[in-house]
Write a protein that holds these residues in place. Structure first.
Motif, PDB file in Angstrom:
ATOM      1  N   LEU A 134       0.829  -1.209   0.000  1.00  0.00           N
ATOM      2  CA  LEU A 134       0.000   0.000   0.000  1.00  0.00           C
ATOM      3  C   LEU A 134       0.860   1.254   0.000  1.00  0.00           C
ATOM      4  CD1 LEU A 134      -2.837  -0.913   2.558  1.00  0.00           C
ATOM      5  CD2 LEU A 134      -2.879  -1.108   0.059  1.00  0.00           C
ATOM      6  N   SER A 135       1.999   1.181   0.697  1.00  0.00           N
ATOM      7  CA  SER A 135       2.862   2.353   0.811  1.00  0.00           C
ATOM      8  C   SER A 135       3.532   2.732  -0.507  1.00  0.00           C
ATOM      9  CB  SER A 135       3.940   2.113   1.880  1.00  0.00           C
ATOM     10  OG  SER A 135       4.842   1.106   1.459  1.00  0.00           O
ATOM     11  N   VAL A 136       3.651   1.750  -1.422  1.00  0.00           N
ATOM     12  CA  VAL A 136       4.275   2.046  -2.720  1.00  0.00           C
ATOM     13  C   VAL A 136       3.232   2.339  -3.790  1.00  0.00           C
ATOM     14  CG1 VAL A 136       6.344   0.708  -2.222  1.00  0.00           C
ATOM     15  CG2 VAL A 136       4.391  -0.402  -3.351  1.00  0.00           C
ATOM     16  N   GLY A 137       1.982   2.489  -3.379  1.00  0.00           N
ATOM     17  CA  GLY A 137       0.947   2.929  -4.305  1.00  0.00           C
ATOM     18  C   GLY A 137      -0.024   1.880  -4.790  1.00  0.00           C
ATOM     19  N   MET A 138       0.109   0.648  -4.340  1.00  0.00           N
ATOM     20  CA  MET A 138      -0.847  -0.386  -4.755  1.00  0.00           C
ATOM     21  C   MET A 138      -2.198  -0.137  -4.095  1.00  0.00           C
ATOM     22  SD  MET A 138       0.923  -4.153  -4.887  1.00  0.00           S
ATOM     23  CE  MET A 138       2.198  -4.559  -6.071  1.00  0.00           C
ATOM     24  N   SER A 139      -3.251  -0.452  -4.817  1.00  0.00           N
ATOM     25  CA  SER A 139      -4.574  -0.391  -4.215  1.00  0.00           C
ATOM     26  C   SER A 139      -4.754  -1.592  -3.291  1.00  0.00           C
ATOM     27  CB  SER A 139      -5.650  -0.419  -5.297  1.00  0.00           C
ATOM     28  OG  SER A 139      -5.650  -1.667  -5.961  1.00  0.00           O
ATOM     29  N   PRO A 140      -5.659  -1.524  -2.325  1.00  0.00           N
ATOM     30  CA  PRO A 140      -5.889  -2.674  -1.429  1.00  0.00           C
ATOM     31  C   PRO A 140      -6.228  -3.956  -2.183  1.00  0.00           C
ATOM     32  CG  PRO A 140      -6.947  -0.716  -0.546  1.00  0.00           C
ATOM     33  CD  PRO A 140      -6.434  -0.340  -1.900  1.00  0.00           C
ATOM     34  N   ALA A 141      -7.051  -3.840  -3.244  1.00  0.00           N
ATOM     35  CA  ALA A 141      -7.425  -5.031  -4.006  1.00  0.00           C
ATOM     36  C   ALA A 141      -6.211  -5.635  -4.716  1.00  0.00           C
ATOM     37  CB  ALA A 141      -8.505  -4.676  -5.023  1.00  0.00           C
ATOM     38  N   THR A 142      -5.394  -4.783  -5.327  1.00  0.00           N
ATOM     39  CA  THR A 142      -4.204  -5.269  -6.024  1.00  0.00           C
ATOM     40  C   THR A 142      -3.214  -5.892  -5.059  1.00  0.00           C
ATOM     41  OG1 THR A 142      -4.456  -3.520  -7.691  1.00  0.00           O
ATOM     42  CG2 THR A 142      -2.311  -4.620  -7.556  1.00  0.00           C
ATOM     43  N   ALA A 143      -3.051  -5.277  -3.903  1.00  0.00           N
ATOM     44  CA  ALA A 143      -2.142  -5.819  -2.890  1.00  0.00           C
ATOM     45  C   ALA A 143      -2.600  -7.195  -2.425  1.00  0.00           C
ATOM     46  CB  ALA A 143      -2.046  -4.863  -1.702  1.00  0.00           C
ATOM     47  N   MET A 144      -3.913  -7.367  -2.252  1.00  0.00           N
ATOM     48  CA  MET A 144      -4.442  -8.662  -1.843  1.00  0.00           C
ATOM     49  C   MET A 144      -4.204  -9.709  -2.930  1.00  0.00           C
ATOM     50  SD  MET A 144      -5.750  -8.836   1.207  1.00  0.00           S
ATOM     51  CE  MET A 144      -6.746 -10.312   0.999  1.00  0.00           C
ATOM     52  N   ILE A 145      -4.477  -9.335  -4.184  1.00  0.00           N
ATOM     53  CA  ILE A 145      -4.384 -10.302  -5.287  1.00  0.00           C
ATOM     54  C   ILE A 145      -2.938 -10.684  -5.577  1.00  0.00           C
ATOM     55  CG2 ILE A 145      -4.770 -10.611  -7.766  1.00  0.00           C
ATOM     56  CD1 ILE A 145      -7.283  -8.855  -7.450  1.00  0.00           C
TER      57      ILE A 145
END
Length: 232
Positions: A134-145
């Motif tokens: 999340l800190s590098v700009g990923m969305s929560p959904a993308t980070a989960m996937i």
């Protein structure tokens, strides 16, 4: 004395019941996975009222023998449909296929056990990785996937493998409601020939082979996912 010829002659007939064993186990597991994902999400989000109720149901299912659950569905599902009919639902409690009853009971059991395995696998993933994504700009959904779910699946496979193998073996209990699978076929043939050890040995060999095959298959998937995740 152990009759080798009878065991050999009976093996083909007992093996012929294997598709029924796999049908009950695999379909129940697939349905169980779908419900287990929803259960795990609800419990992790700690939704008021719903989460404690589901936690109680999961605890009940995991704490009772599957044979008891099978009988509960066998005798309880028709009565539930009668009750729903009185409430105005267009339901028919007569002639419910025993396959539907078996899959319902086993799917409920699978959903409870797999949901706990999913939650355990989820908590085994370092939450710092999600926060870093999340800190590098990923969305929560993308980070989960891309970050959490690949590791979750790898961590889930060993427990899932145990659950699936237990299910394959536990299908022997559906004989109690009239479904003829591997163990039921062994009982039928042994009762006719009065040679129980021979047919049970056949069933033993079939269960060992099929469980070993599924275990190796899931192990291969686990190793491939680990390699792909490390590579990526």
């Amino acid at each position: 004395m152990f009759d080798v010829n009878f065991a050999i002659q009976s093996f083909g007939a007992i093996l012929g019941a294997l598709p029924m064993t796999l049908l009950v186990a695999i379909i129940s597991t697939i349905i169980g996975i779908i419900f287990a994902i929803g259960i795990a999400i609800i419990r992790e989000r700690n939704i008021r009222i719903i989460s404690p109720v589901i936690a109680t149901i999961v605890s009940f299912i995991r704490g009772t023998p599957i044979l008891v659950q099978l009988y509960m569905v066998y005798y309880g599902l028709p009565q539930l449909l009668v009750l729903m009919n009185k409430w105005g639902w267009n339901t028919n409690a007569n002639g419910i296929p025993v396959m539907v009853i078996a899959i319902t009971a086993y799917a409920l059991n699978a959903s409870a056990n797999i949901s706990e395995s999913i939650r355990s696998a989820y908590h085994s993933v370092n939450p710092g990785q999600y926060e870093a994504a999340l800190s590098v700009g990923m969305s929560p959904a993308t980070a989960m996937i891309k970050i959490v779910i690949p590791q979750l699946i790898v961590n889930l496979i060993p427990n899932f493998s145990n659950i699936l193998l237990d299910f394959i073996k536990d299908t022997a209990l559906v004989y109690n409601i009239g479904i003829v699978e591997v163990m039921a076929q062994a009982n039928i043939i042994s009762a006719v020939g009065f040679k129980y050890l021979e047919t049970y040995m056949d069933a033993l060999i079939i269960y060992i082979i099929i469980c070993w095959t599924f275990a190796k298959f899931l192990q291969m998937i686990e190793e491939r996912l680990k390699n792909n995740y490390v590579t990526n």
